[in-house]
Scaffold this motif. Structure first.
Motif, mmCIF file in Angstrom:
data_model
loop_
_atom_site.group_PDB
_atom_site.id
_atom_site.type_symbol
_atom_site.label_atom_id
_atom_site.label_comp_id
_atom_site.label_asym_id
_atom_site.label_seq_id
_atom_site.Cartn_x
_atom_site.Cartn_y
_atom_site.Cartn_z
ATOM 1 N N SER A 1 0.820 -1.203 0.000
ATOM 2 C CA SER A 1 0.000 0.000 0.000
ATOM 3 C C SER A 1 0.862 1.265 0.000
ATOM 4 O O SER A 1 0.577 2.231 -0.714
ATOM 5 N N GLU A 2 1.910 1.247 0.796
ATOM 6 C CA GLU A 2 2.783 2.429 0.869
ATOM 7 C C GLU A 2 3.472 2.692 -0.475
ATOM 8 O O GLU A 2 3.675 3.834 -0.869
ATOM 9 N N ARG A 3 3.820 1.613 -1.195
ATOM 10 C CA ARG A 3 4.417 1.803 -2.520
ATOM 11 C C ARG A 3 3.383 2.344 -3.510
ATOM 12 O O ARG A 3 3.661 3.219 -4.322
ATOM 13 N N LEU A 4 2.172 1.820 -3.418
ATOM 14 C CA LEU A 4 1.124 2.238 -4.358
ATOM 15 C C LEU A 4 0.791 3.723 -4.230
ATOM 16 O O LEU A 4 0.427 4.378 -5.213
ATOM 17 N N ARG A 5 0.899 4.266 -3.018
ATOM 18 C CA ARG A 5 0.569 5.683 -2.814
ATOM 19 C C ARG A 5 1.456 6.606 -3.639
ATOM 20 O O ARG A 5 1.102 7.757 -3.889
ATOM 21 N N GLU A 6 2.624 6.101 -4.057
ATOM 22 C CA GLU A 6 3.550 6.920 -4.839
ATOM 23 C C GLU A 6 3.349 6.720 -6.341
ATOM 24 O O GLU A 6 4.020 7.368 -7.143
ATOM 25 N N GLU A 7 2.453 5.829 -6.724
ATOM 26 C CA GLU A 7 2.254 5.507 -8.138
ATOM 27 C C GLU A 7 1.221 6.443 -8.776
ATOM 28 O O GLU A 7 0.365 7.004 -8.085
ATOM 29 N N PRO A 8 1.293 6.594 -10.102
ATOM 30 C CA PRO A 8 0.272 7.410 -10.785
ATOM 31 C C PRO A 8 -1.102 6.731 -10.702
ATOM 32 O O PRO A 8 -1.184 5.500 -10.599
ATOM 33 N N PRO A 9 -2.171 7.527 -10.738
ATOM 34 C CA PRO A 9 -3.522 6.948 -10.624
ATOM 35 C C PRO A 9 -3.803 5.849 -11.646
ATOM 36 O O PRO A 9 -4.506 4.883 -11.353
ATOM 37 N N GLU A 10 -3.222 5.982 -12.837
ATOM 38 C CA GLU A 10 -3.504 4.992 -13.887
ATOM 39 C C GLU A 10 -3.037 3.596 -13.476
ATOM 40 O O GLU A 10 -3.701 2.594 -13.783
ATOM 41 N N LYS A 11 -1.906 3.524 -12.795
ATOM 42 C CA LYS A 11 -1.398 2.203 -12.380
ATOM 43 C C LYS A 11 -2.282 1.600 -11.283
ATOM 44 O O LYS A 11 -2.587 0.405 -11.289
#
Length: 349
Positions: free
Chosen positions: A97-107
């Protein structure tokens, strides 16, 4: 289409699962020298999850990193320690989850749709100031079951034709819940007989689990009469006992209740050790803050009953609950600190 790096950072995705399926890896293969690096990395994941409460990705060998995740989940299915399973699932899902928060919305959108089958769509570019995604309310409700904070209540969320508005960070938080639930489901029971060559590995993990995860019974070293505590406090203690997590307000209510019931700070920290997300440093800081040793030097008391009801912390109120307005009043009446009929009408919050 995910990159190789994506598969290593998010090995729970459908694309990573397909990559692993094509390898045709069987549990027996893990006992061979050729596949030993996968087993070693899987054990590393588990050890870090149980001791540091996080899992740091290693991206220098994508094949090993991707396959180590399902291998670690499989190994945990043989471990006879339910609290360790919860702690492992929580650490993995929180790290993702912590990694996903840094990803662009599309991913995030692609993972939510392709891996979990969520009915989710992007909010048009010109309206992004109100949110990034729209998630169907049924899937929203499924993933907020364990989230007690007021902001997650459906009545407090902006809705558009049955879809709930979400910011990117909120979507990542709900994906964390989805991942955690799936890991716990897969670690319930092993799918195959454990090969003889892996028995020492499981015993080693169980020894670590026994020392790094506390007993499921909260260690009570102070004079709190749990049977005389209000139902809401009993429920919070029960949640801790089962290795569950408390909401922010639930943790505050229980800590401030214990502080005012006469427990010492170190005793309260020890009491929280049975939580699956226990972090001694953070817990100690929170306890010291609530007891008035930090910050504004204010010793806090638990929220009023009405506030606990609003936040979903009030649980199975009994007859005495109908006559009081504060959980500490309930406790003082029960232990006889107030005379019968001398009910304190309210207390400052």
């Amino acid at each position: 289409m995910s990159t190789e790096r994506d598969k290593a950072r998010y090995p729970f995705t459908a694309e990573a699962a397909e990559f692993i399926r094509k390898l045709g890896l069987r549990i027996e293969d893990l006992t061979s020298e050729y596949y030993r690096p996968i087993l070693v990395r899987a054990e590393q994941r588990i050890r870090q999850a149980l001791t540091e409460f996080e899992v740091t990705p290693q991206e220098h060998d994508i094949n090993i990193e991707v396959t180590s995740f399902p291998t670690a989940v499989m190994l945990m299915s043989y471990v006879n320690n339910e609290l360790a399973k919860r702690r492992y699932a929580l650490a993995e899902s929180k790290s993702f989850s912590e990694r996903l928060r840094e990803e662009p919305p599309e991913k995030i959108l692609r993972i939510a749709k392709e891996t979990f089958g969520w009915d989710v769509k992007p909010i048009p570019e010109g309206e992004r100031q109100t949110g990034d995604f729209l998630l169907h309310f049924k899937q929203y409700l499924t993933n907020i079951r364990n989230l007690r904070e007021l902001r997650w209540k459906l009545t407090n969320r902006p809705l558009r034709n049955g879809y709930v508005q979400l910011m990117r960070e909120e979507a990542a938080r709900l994906i964390e819940e989805e991942i955690q639930r799936r890991i716990l489901e897969k670690t319930k029971n092993p799918l195959a007989k454990l090969p003889e060559a892996l028995q020492d590995t499981i015993k080693s993990i169980e020894r670590l689990a026994a020392t790094s995860t506390p007993t499921q019974t909260p260690i009570q070293t102070f004079d709190l009469k749990i049977k005389d505590s209000p139902p809401c406090i009993k429920k919070l203690i029960e949640t801790l006992s089962s290795g569950g997590r408390l909401s922010h307000i639930g943790r505050f209510a229980l800590t401030s209740f214990l502080v005012n019931a006469g427990a010492k700070e170190e005793e309260i920290v020890g009491f929280f050790k049975s939580a699956s997300d226990f972090d001694e440093r953070k817990t100690k800081y929170q306890v010291e803050h609530i007891s008035g040793r930090r910050g504004g030097k204010t010793k806090y008391i638990p929220p009023k009953c009405d506030t606990l009801k609003t936040h979903g912390v009030c649980s199975e109120p009994d007859e005495l609950c109908q006559r009081i307005k504060h959980p500490l009043t309930y406790y003082k009446i029960k232990i006889g600190r107030f005379k019968k009929g001398q009910v304190q009408p309210t207390m400052k919050t």
